[in-house]
Design a protein around this motif. Structure first.
Motif, PDB file in Angstrom:
ATOM      1  N   VAL A  70      32.440  42.186  35.549  1.00 41.57           N
ATOM      2  CA  VAL A  70      33.033  41.308  36.433  1.00 41.57           C
ATOM      3  C   VAL A  70      34.402  41.175  36.374  1.00 41.57           C
ATOM      4  CG1 VAL A  70      33.152  38.821  37.005  1.00 41.57           C
ATOM      5  CG2 VAL A  70      30.827  39.892  36.331  1.00 41.57           C
ATOM      6  N   SER A  74      36.415  42.667  39.675  1.00 49.90           N
ATOM      7  CA  SER A  74      37.561  41.852  40.022  1.00 49.90           C
ATOM      8  C   SER A  74      38.844  42.515  40.177  1.00 49.90           C
ATOM      9  CB  SER A  74      37.815  40.399  39.389  1.00 49.90           C
ATOM     10  OG  SER A  74      36.613  39.707  39.295  1.00 49.90           O
ATOM     11  N   VAL A  78      41.165  43.110  43.568  1.00 50.85           N
ATOM     12  CA  VAL A  78      42.659  42.741  43.808  1.00 50.85           C
ATOM     13  C   VAL A  78      43.664  44.000  43.994  1.00 50.85           C
ATOM     14  CG1 VAL A  78      44.326  41.814  42.179  1.00 50.85           C
ATOM     15  CG2 VAL A  78      42.081  40.605  42.332  1.00 50.85           C
TER      16      VAL A  78
END
Length: 128
Positions: A70, A74, A78
């Motif tokens: 995860v 992420s 980003v």
């Protein structure tokens, strides 16, 4: 064979599954050697390792692997968003430069138009 509960808990699920496979192969060999059923075989339920006795190490490692996945996803998202923001900023700068250049061109065209209108007015006043 005297195993403490800590030794049993420290064995991984992978090792238990390997033992289960070996026991199953041994049972098949015994069936082939003693087809009359004179050998007592354990039911499969007794040989399947109990996952609940493994003090949660598997679930903790699975949790950490999931957490790492995860976090990587992420980080990728980003990074992609930052890339898009930078690209959008560059495009906005290009559009601003074009608008400023076109604004100067429009001002130049207005000046030329005013000069033409003045010249036409002079010619019209000379003809009258």
């Amino acid at each position: 064979m005297n195993h403490s509960s800590q030794d049993t808990g420290s064995r991984g699920i992978y090792e238990d599954r390997k033992l289960y496979v070996v026991d199953s192969i041994n049972d098949l060999n015994k069936l082939n050697l003693y087809p009359a059923g004179s050998q007592h075989l354990f039911p499969l339920e007794e040989k399947i390792p109990d996952v609940g006795t493994n003090s949660g190490n598997g679930s903790h490692s699975l949790f950490f692997v999931g957490l790492i996945i995860v976090l990587i996803i992420s980080l990728a998202l980003v990074s992609f968003v930052i890339f898009l923001i930078v690209q959008t900023g560059n495009k906005m700068d290009d559009v601003s430069r074009r608008l400023i250049a076109e604004g100067k061109d429009i001002d130049d065209l207005k000046k030329i138009n005013n000069m033409i209108v003045k010249r036409l007015n002079q010619l019209a006043s000379e003809q009258n």
